[in-house]
Design an enzyme around this catalytic site. Structure first.
Site, PDB file in Angstrom:
ATOM      1  N   TYR A 444       3.536 -14.449-102.058  1.00  0.00           N
ATOM      2  CA  TYR A 444       4.547 -13.863-102.940  1.00  0.00           C
ATOM      3  C   TYR A 444       4.173 -14.186-104.381  1.00  0.00           C
ATOM      4  CZ  TYR A 444       7.443 -13.436 -98.748  1.00  0.00           C
ATOM      5  OH  TYR A 444       7.917 -13.121 -97.498  1.00  0.00           O
ATOM      6  N   HIS A 452       8.886  -8.454-102.496  1.00  0.00           N
ATOM      7  CA  HIS A 452       8.261  -8.621-101.187  1.00  0.00           C
ATOM      8  C   HIS A 452       6.865  -9.228-101.346  1.00  0.00           C
ATOM      9  CE1 HIS A 452      11.380  -6.476 -98.954  1.00  0.00           C
ATOM     10  NE2 HIS A 452      11.405  -5.607 -99.946  1.00  0.00           N
ATOM     11  N   LYS A 495       1.489  -4.042 -97.463  1.00  0.00           N
ATOM     12  CA  LYS A 495       0.862  -5.306 -97.827  1.00  0.00           C
ATOM     13  C   LYS A 495      -0.647  -5.162 -97.681  1.00  0.00           C
ATOM     14  CE  LYS A 495       4.857  -8.026 -96.511  1.00  0.00           C
ATOM     15  NZ  LYS A 495       5.684  -6.860 -96.853  1.00  0.00           N
TER      16      LYS A 495
END
Length: 538
Positions: A444, A452, A495
């Site tokens: 993070y 996120h 991600k």
């Protein structure tokens, strides 16, 4: 702080790497209900101002183009020299080692909030992530009007579910209106029957007495010779007057038979003199729940159904078309008053005690003890603090399944995972376990309350030292199917997948400290991205 090892990285910081974001297009059909006004507390950047449970006092930045900045640096240095700041860490938190869960438990409420707000360490055992079980229970009992992250998530999911249900209901209404517009209603009146393109020859088989269109027009007024011509009997005007209702019924039945014949179907025989048959009726108890569902009914947004087959808002949930459903999509669902009152009274009598504790994984606990010195872990058997050297050996032993006390290897799971954890923590990333996404760590930028995770880390050992080649040691083989599976999950969650290779040193002698051991490890990072031909042509 002086004996903290520096783990070498061959790739610069990942802060410059940008992640792909997807802009979702919300449906304009339904607007979510405005949330209730909740008194706002302090802003997040003030609550989570410290990135670690220690404070630093850096000197101001010197700008060569601005000579005044030099005086600012000198003034700050002299002030810290005259009145030095307190030593850090000022507060050392206490934890207890749990061999059953293989984690460290923090039970002091102040230490729990401090470790969470200053670096996002650990996880609440009763919470999804942030240890806020007590606040959730107080809000559920109505002791305060504060909101928690879990409650906000449930409310957003409920609004999204109601929006989808309302959209499906409107689609079903549109389909139903289209069906009604396209439906063909057969003509049933005398004028409509006469307007059909049928000849007199087609009408003779239906009316054997030779009636014409003029007689059809007089059928609603009950002609005196309609039934008498067919039976060869003439009727008087008095008879017609007394049996006006019976003949009108007979005329209506003949019109229905004529309409069926003119549409290309043979008239059905009927016996109006016979009385209708009686049907058997079964009366069910009103407590029996309805089990009739229409295929075109959209899914009900309320899953809870009362005992009488009704939804909490009072509408029948079974056997009702979407056009008849109420459009009240409020989030509040009235419950049974007696049960709610009894439950509230019983809960108010009991004193609410905070039973939640913070769980730290071995890597997080050792980082707080070894790198920051902000935590002291107690032995549950003796109640004494465990030294950093003993804690280092303990975490290496319990990283094996089952735990082992001898034959510890340089590639034990704790060593390679802690090397990666310490590496990214030292670069300023908030590192948290990533088992939810099938990886080892999640990175993070500032913390989970701000954004996120941007990167997902997979830890892989690399036996690059020549000593391992002589031993024939090879890393665990990974297939392309495994890599594609992991990468697809991270791409779906927006991600970026990072493969962190840890170079394993040759075996070293026992008894070395953590600083001497960790200096031998190196971390190499490789970013893996999906290549799509239609998106990466330029």
């Amino acid at each position: 702080m002086a004996d903290t090892p520096s783990i070498v990285s061959t790739i610069p910081n990942l802060h410059n790497t940008s992640s792909t974001s997807v802009n979702s297009d919300p449906s304009p059909q339904v607007k979510p209900k405005p949330r209730s006004a909740v008194p706002k507390g302090p802003p997040l950047h003030q609550i989570y101002a410290l990135p670690a449970p220690i404070r630093t006092f850096p000197l101001p930045t010197f700008y060569p183009s601005n000579p005044l900045s030099l005086f600012h640096v000198v003034y700050a240095w002299v002030s810290q020299l005259v009145s030095p700041p307190p030593t850090e860490p000022t507060i050392i938190h206490q934890g207890v080692w749990s061999a059953e869960t293989r984690s460290v438990h923090i039970k002091d409420p102040k230490s729990i909030r401090a470790l969470w707000e200053q670096g996002f360490f650990g996880k609440g055992n009763y919470s999804r992530s942030e240890p806020n079980w007590l606040k959730r229970e107080q809000a559920r009992r109505g002791e305060h009007n504060g909101h928690v992250a879990e409650a906000v998530t449930v409310q957003r999911r409920e609004e999204r579910k109601l929006m989808k249900w309302d959209r499906a209901r409107k689609e079903q209404e549109a389909i139903e209106r289209t069906r009604q517009q396209e439906a063909w209603v057969a003509p049933v009146g005398p004028a409509e029957l006469l307007a059909l393109p049928n000849s007199q020859h087609d009408l003779k088989p239906i009316y054997p007495n030779g009636s014409t269109s003029e007689s059809l027009e007089r059928i609603p007024t009950i002609n005196k010779t309609t039934n008498g011509a067919a039976n060869g009997v003439s009727l008087s005007s008095d008879t017609v007057t007394t049996k006006d209702a019976d003949r009108s019924t007979t005329a209506e039945k003949e019109i229905a038979a004529a309409s069926s014949g003119m549409n290309g179907h043979s008239p059905r025989p009927h016996t109006p003199t016979n009385p209708p048959k009686r049907r058997k009726s079964v009366r069910f108890s009103p407590k029996v729940e309805s089990t009739t569902f229409q295929l075109f009914d959209p899914p009900s947004p309320h899953h809870g159904v009362l005992l009488n087959g009704n939804t909490p808002n009072g509408s029948v949930s079974n056997g009702v078309s979407p056009l008849a459903r109420p459009i009240d999509l409020g989030l509040s669902q009235p419950a049974l008053e007696s049960e709610t009152t009894a439950k509230t009274n019983s809960e108010s009598e009991l004193e609410l005690v905070d039973k939640e504790h913070l769980q730290l994984c071995p890597e997080e606990a050792f980082y707080l003890v070894f790198a920051l010195g902000a935590l002291s872990i107690l032995d549950p058997a003796t109640g004494r603090p465990i030294t950093a050297l003993d804690l280092f050996a303990l975490f290496r032993q319990v990283s094996y399944i089952p735990p082992r006390t001898i034959d510890l290897q340089p590639d034990d799971p704790f060593l390679i995972h802690y090397a990666v954890y310490h590496h990214f923590r030292s670069l300023g990333w908030v590192t948290r376990p990533g088992i939810k996404f099938g990886v080892d760590w999640m990175l993070y930028n500032r913390g989970p309350v701000f954004s996120h995770a941007e990167f997902a880390i997979i830890v892989l050992p690399a036996y690059t030292d020549p000593w391992w080649r002589t031993q024939g040691r090879q890393p665990p083989r990974r297939s392309w199917h495994w890599l594609h599976t992991i990468n697809r999950v991270q791409a779906t969650a927006l991600k970026t997948l990072v493969l962190a290779y840890v170079d394993i040193p040759p075996p070293f002698e026992e008894g070395l400290g953590a600083a001497e051991v960790l200096k031998r490890y190196r971390v190499r990072e490789f970013i893996v991205r999906r290549w799509l031909s239609n998106r990466n042509r330029d």
